[in-house]
Motif scaffolding. Structure first.
Motif, short mmCIF file in Angstrom:
data_model
loop_
_atom_site.label_atom_id
_atom_site.label_comp_id
_atom_site.label_asym_id
_atom_site.label_seq_id
_atom_site.Cartn_x
_atom_site.Cartn_y
_atom_site.Cartn_z
N GLN A 130 -14.60 -3.08 -46.88
CA GLN A 130 -14.63 -2.06 -45.83
C GLN A 130 -13.27 -1.36 -45.72
O GLN A 130 -13.17 -0.14 -45.75
N SER A 131 -12.23 -2.20 -45.62
CA SER A 131 -10.89 -1.65 -45.43
C SER A 131 -10.46 -0.80 -46.63
O SER A 131 -9.96 0.31 -46.47
N PHE A 138 -13.70 -3.52 -37.15
CA PHE A 138 -13.80 -3.27 -38.58
C PHE A 138 -12.78 -4.08 -39.37
O PHE A 138 -11.67 -4.33 -38.90
N GLY A 139 -13.13 -4.43 -40.55
CA GLY A 139 -12.18 -4.82 -41.58
C GLY A 139 -11.30 -6.01 -41.27
O GLY A 139 -11.61 -6.87 -40.45
N ASN A 142 -12.22 2.66 -46.99
CA ASN A 142 -11.63 3.67 -46.10
C ASN A 142 -10.27 4.10 -46.62
O ASN A 142 -9.93 5.29 -46.61
N PRO A 156 -14.89 -7.57 -45.10
CA PRO A 156 -13.84 -6.77 -44.45
C PRO A 156 -12.91 -6.11 -45.45
O PRO A 156 -12.48 -4.96 -45.24
N LEU A 175 -11.41 5.83 -38.67
CA LEU A 175 -10.43 5.08 -39.45
C LEU A 175 -9.86 5.92 -40.58
O LEU A 175 -8.66 5.88 -40.86
N GLU A 234 -7.74 -0.11 -37.55
CA GLU A 234 -8.73 -1.19 -37.39
C GLU A 234 -8.39 -2.07 -36.20
O GLU A 234 -9.27 -2.53 -35.48
N SER A 279 -16.30 4.77 -39.19
CA SER A 279 -15.28 4.69 -40.21
C SER A 279 -14.61 6.06 -40.39
O SER A 279 -13.53 6.16 -40.95
N ALA A 305 -9.92 -6.84 -37.64
CA ALA A 305 -10.86 -7.49 -36.73
C ALA A 305 -10.80 -9.00 -36.92
O ALA A 305 -10.79 -9.77 -35.96
#
Lengths: 260, 257, 280
Positions: free
Chosen positions: A67-68, A209-210, A71, A64, A130, A203, A127, A213
Motif C-alpha cells: 500500500q505504502s 493506511f500502510g 502510493n 501495508p 496520501l 499515513e 489514498s 498505521a
C-alpha cells in the motif's frame, strides 16, 4: 581489467569502510544494551529483527508495505514530472519565475505536514490524499533544484554551441539540459527522501493506511519491539529507494562526479 | 598585403549598463573600433584586462550585439554566429560528459554533418593537433594543454574561413603555453586561415602574428598597430632579435600611458 | 585623434538612449514581479471561491475563500488560538534550542575530523532520508504523553538538519586559511576561533533554517497524531465540528509564521555575510 584508472576508483573505499565500521559498532551496541536489559524498554537488535521476520511470515508486513510503496511510486512520479517541467519553465522564463517564486519559496519554508489536514478536508479518507501529501512533500524540492540547475547551467557552453550555429532550442537541449543533469538528479534524490517522509507522515495522520498505521497500533500497546521493527522496515525502505536514485545518478552523470 | 579582406570592423561601439547599489550607469566598453584583417593574415589584439578585447571578439563571433558600427566577414555583414567563423574559447568550453572525439565532432553535429562523416573529420582534426591516442578520453582526464588542443581541433574540424581565438592559452602555465604557441603556428602554416587572436601577452602576440593591434583606453579602441616583420616560419631565437625586442618595448610604452 | 573625439560624441549620444531602454525594461520587470504573483493568487482565490460555492449543495465541508478569510480574522481574535500557540511553541522553543545547542558543536567537530566523520556519516545519511516520525511512538512510550515528549520529538526532528549543513561548513573551510594561521604559529584554538568558526557561519545559518523547518514539522506532527494539544488540538477540534474554514485558517497562520521565521533567519544570514564581505 585493472587499469591505473580503475585502481584509482577504489580509493573512496576508505571513508566507506569507516562508515560501515560505524554502523556495525552501533548495531553491536544496540544488541548489547538490549540483550543485557540495561534499559528496561529497549529491545535487542535480534528481538527487533526477529519481529520483522515474524511480521513478514504472518503476512502482516506485506499488505501495508505494498500500500505504502504504491502510493509512494505514484506520488513520486507525479512529483518528478511536475517538478522538472515547472522548474525548467521557471528557469527559462523570468515571468513564470516571478509568478510562482513566492509560492514555491513559501512551500519550501513551510512545514508541509501542516497542509495534511487541509488535503484531508479536500480529498477525504483515500489514498488520493496520501498521494497528494507525497506530491506536496517531494515536488517542491525537485522544482527548486531543477530551477537552480537550469538557471545556473554553464553559459560558456551555451555560447560555444551558439558559435557553432546551434539555434536557441538546439543549444538548450544539447547543452543546457545536459549540463544541468547532475543537479536535477540531486534534486530527484532529495525528492525521494522527501517522498518517503510524506508517505509516512501522511499515513500517520490518517492512521488507517500502510506502515504508519501498524506503527501507531504498537504505540497503543506500548510495544517498543514492534515500533522499532516498523522503524527498521521504513529506514531500509528509505535507504534502498534513495540508493536506487543515487545509483541512477552515478550511471548517468559519472562525468560530473569526477574532479575536473 | 593583398587587398582581399576577410574581416572588416568599422566604428564598433558597445556599452553595458551596470547597476551598483540601485543606481544604473552606462559603462562604455568599446568606442569606435576600426580595423581590417586580410585573408590568411594572423592578427593579434593585445591589451590590458577590461579594455574590451573579449567583447570585441564576441561581437565578431556574433555572440554579442553591438550598439554602433558594422562587422563584415567575407563581405557579408555579421548578424549572428556563422559557419565561416569558429571560436576557440579561453576556458576551453568542452562538454564535460563527452569524449574528445565527440567534443570535436560537436560543431559538425550542430551543422548537420552526418555521423560517419563527422567522426572521420573529427579524427583527422584530433590527429592534426596530436591527440590521436586520446579520442575516448573525457575532458577531466586531459591536461589543460590537451583540453585546448581539443578546443582547437573542434574549431578546425568545421573548416572555417576565420578562426577567432579568445585568449586560448590564457589559463595555461608558461611552459605549456609556449609549446602550444609553436603547435598553433605549425598547424596554421599548413593551410593559412585568417586568425583573430586575443591575448594579454605581448610576447605571444609578437611571436605569432603578422600584425599586432594594441587596444587601450576607456572605452577601448585600437591605439597602435605594429607589424612584426619577422620571417616565417617563426623560431624562438627571433624573440631575442632587435626587431622583436624593440617592438616589444614599443608596445609596453604604449600600454604604459 | 579625430576618431577619438568622434567616438566620444557618438557614445555620448548613445548612452542616454541605452540607459532609458534599460530603465524601461527594468520597470516592466519590477511591475511584473509584483503583479504576476498577485495575479496568480487572485486567480486561485477566485477559482476556490467559485468551486466551493458550486459545491455547497453536496458538500458542506469545503469553505469558500470568503469563509476562510472570515475564519482567519475570527481565529486571530480568539484567546484560545493564542493559548494553543503558546502551548505548542514553548515546546518548539525548548526542543529547537536543544537541537541547536547539541547540533552546532557536533557538526563543527565532526566536519573537522575525518575519522569521526566517517564513523557517523552513515547515521547522518540515514537520518536525513528517513521519516523521523517513525521514532515518535517510541518517545511517547518512554516519556509518556508529556511536555517533555514533545520537546524530545522536536529536538530529534531538528538535530540531523542542524548537524549536516554545519558539518559541511566546517569540513569545507579553505585549507589555505588553516595553513596560513598555522604558519603564523597560531594554536589549534586560534584556528578554531579565527578561521573555522567565522568561515562556517553561513553553513551554521543554513543548519539553523533547515533545523527549524524540521523542528516545526515535529511540533505539528506529534500534536496532530499522538498528543492532541495546542495547535494540533485546535485543528482536530475544528475537524470534529466540520469547521473546515477554521482548519484552513489555523493552517494558514502556522504556515505563514513558519515562512516568516525562515525569512527572518535568511535576512539575518544575508546581513551577517554582507557585513563579512564588506569587512574583508
Amino acid at each position: 581489467m585493472l587499469t591505473p584508472g580503475s585502481r584509482r576508483r577504489l580509493l573512496p573505499r576508505g571513508p566507506l569502510a569507516l562508515q560501515a565500521l560505524g554502523l556495525v559498532v552501533g548495531l553491536a551496541l544496540w544488541e548489547l544494551i538490549g540483550a543485557l536489559h540495561l534499559i528496561s524498554w529497549f529491545p535487542s537488535l535480534h528481538a527487533v529483527l526477529g519481529r520483522v521476520g515474524e511480521l513478514a511470515a504472518q503476512g502482516k508486513l506485506q499488505e501495508p508495505l505494498v500500500q505504502s510503496v504504491t502510493n509512494l511510486v505514484v506520488g513520486y512520479l507525479v512529483s518528478v514530472v511536475a517538478g522538472i517541467v515547472i522548474g525548467t519553465l521557471m528557469a527559462v522564463s523570468k515571468y513564470v519565475n516571478f509568478a510562482l517564486r513566492v509560492y514555491v519559496d513559501a512551500l519550501m519554508a513551510a512545514p508541509s505536514i501542516m497542509l495534511v489536514p487541509v488535503l484531508y478536508v479536500l480529498f477525504g479518507l483515500s489514498s488520493f490524499t496520501l498521494i497528494a501529501v507525497i506530491v506536496l512533500y517531494a515536488s517542491v524540492f525537485i522544482m527548486v533544484n531543477t530551477r537552480n540547475a537550469v538557471a545556473g547551467a554553464s553559459s560558456a557552453l551555451h555560447d560555444m554551441a551558439r558559435s557553432f550555429g546551434a539555434g536557441p532550442v538546439a543549444a538548450f537541449f544539447w547543452v543546457t539540459v545536459r549540463s544541468a543533469g547532475p543537479e536535477i538528479l540531486s534534486g530527484l534524490r532529495l525528492g525521494m527522501g522527501r517522498a518517503v517522509k510524506g508517505m509516512f507522515n501522511g499515513e500517520l495522520f490518517i492512521a488507517v493506511f500502510g506502515l504508519a498505521a501498524l506503527d501507531k497500533s504498537y504505540e497503543g500497546a506500548f510495544d517498543t519491539t514492534g515500533i522499532l521493527a516498523v522503524a527498521v522496515v521504513v529506514i531500509v525502505l528509505a535507504v534502498v529507494l534513495s540508493t536506487i536514485v543515487e545509483f541512477a545518478n552515478r550511471r548517468l552523470n559519472g562525468w560530473a562526479l569526477s574532479p575536473s | 598585403m593583398s587587398t582581399d579582406v576577410a574581416v572588416r570592423v568599422s566604428g564598433l561601439a558597445k556599452s553595458f549598463v551596470r547597476e551598483t547599489r540601485g543606481r544604473a550607469s552606462v559603462v562604455p566598453v568599446l568606442g569606435d573600433v576600426t580595423f581590417e584583417i586580410a585573408r590568411a593574415e594572423f592578427v593579434s589584439i593585445v591589451g590590458p584586462s577590461g579594455c574590451g578585447k573579449t567583447s570585441l571578439l564576441r561581437s565578431v563571433a556574433g555572440l554579442l550585439d553591438v550598439d554602433a558600427g558594422t562587422i563584415e566577414v567575407d563581405g557579408k555583414a555579421v548578424t549572428g554566429p556563422g559557419r565561416e567563423r569558429a571560436v576557440v574559447f579561453q576556458d576551453f568550453a568542452l562538454l564535460p560528459w563527452a569524449s574528445s572525439l565527440d567534443n570535436v565532432a560537436f560543431g559538425l553535429k550542430l551543422q548537420g554533418v552526418g555521423r560517419a562523416e563527422r567522426r572521420r573529420r573529427a579524427r583527422a582534426a584530433l590527429e592534426m593537433v596530436g591527440l590521436d591516442g586520446f579520442a575516448d578520453a573525457l575532458p577531466h582526464e586531459l591536461s589543460g594543454g590537451m583540453r585546448q588542443r581539443v578546443g582547437i581541433a573542434r574549431a578546425l574540424s568545421v573548416d572555417p574561413d576565420v578562426l577567432l581565438m579568445d585568449e586560448p592559452f590564457g589559463s595555461l602555465d608558461e611552459i605549456t603555453r609556449r609549446s602550444m604557441q609553436e603547435e598553433l603556428l605549425r598547424i596554421w602554416e599548413r593551410d593559412k586561415k585568417t586568425v583573430l587572436f586575443i591575448t594579454h601577452s605581448v610576447e605571444e602576440a609578437l611571436f605569432l602574428s603578422d600584425r599586432v593591434l594594441v587596444m587601450g583606453g576607456k572605452p577601448g579602441r585600437v591605439v597602435e598597430t605594429l607589424t612584426p616583420e619577422l620571417p616565417r616560419p617563426r623560431t624562438r631565437s627571433q624573440e631575442s632579435s632587435e626587431a622583436f625586442t624593440s617592438m616589444r618595448d614599443k608596445i609596453w610604452e604604449t600600454l604604459a600611458c | 585623434m579625430l576618431t577619438a573625439a568622434g567616438s566620444a560624441i557618438e557614445t555620448g549620444v548613445a548612452q542616454p538612449a541605452l540607459l532609458a531602454k534599460w530603465r524601461r525594461r527594468r520597470r516592466v520587470e519590477r511591475t511584473a514581479a509584483v503583479v504576476l504573483p498577485l495575479g496568480v493568487g487572485a486567480v486561485c482565490a477566485l477559482l476556490w471561491q467559485m468551486g466551493a460555492a458550486a459545491r455547497t449543495g453536496g458538500s458542506v465541508l469545503l469553505p469558500t475563500f470568503t469563509d476562510f478569510v472570515g475564519a482567519v480574522v475570527r481565529v486571530l481574535a480568539s484567546v484560545r488560538f493564542w493559548h494553543a500557540l503558546w502551548t505548542s511553541e514553548s515546546a518548539l522553543l525548548l526542543g529547537f534550542a536543544i537541537a541547536v545547542a547539541a547540533g552546532i558543536p557536533l557538526g563543527l567537530y565532526v566536519g573537522r575530523h575525518r575519522t569521526v566523520d566517517g564513523l557517523v556519516s552513515g547515521y547522518l545519511d540515514i537520518a536525513v532520508v528517513t521519516p523521523t516520525a517513525v521514532f515518535m511512538p517510541l518517545v511517547i512510550v518512554v516519556l509518556g504523553p508529556t511536555f517533555w515528549a514533545r520537546v524530545a520529538v522536536i529536538a530529534i526532528f531538528g538535530l540531523p538538519f542542524v548537524v549536516v549543513p554545519t558539518r559541511t561548513g566546517s569540513a569545507t573551510v579553505p585549507g589555505a586559511l588553516v595553513s596560513m594561521t598555522r604558519s603564523y604559529c597560531g594554536s589549534s584554538g586560534a584556528v578554531w576561533r579565527e578561521v573555522v568558526l567565522p568561515a562556517s557561519v553561513p553553513a551554521i545559518f543554513n543548519g539553523l533554517r533547515q533545523g527549524l523547518a524540521h523542528a516545526l514539522t515535529g511540533m505539528v506532527i506529534i500534536e496532530l497524531t499522538f498528543l492532541a494539544v495546542g495547535i494540533g488540538r485546535l485543528i482536530q477540534d475544528a475537524q470534529a465540528k466540520f469547521d473546515a474554514a477554521s482548519v484552513f485558517a489555523v493552517t494558514f497562520l502556522i504556515v505563514a509564521q513558519g515562512v516568516a521565521m525562515m525569512a527572518l533567519l535568511q535576512r539575518a544570514q544575508d546581513g551577517l555575510s554582507g557585513q563579512w564581505r564588506a569587512r574583508s
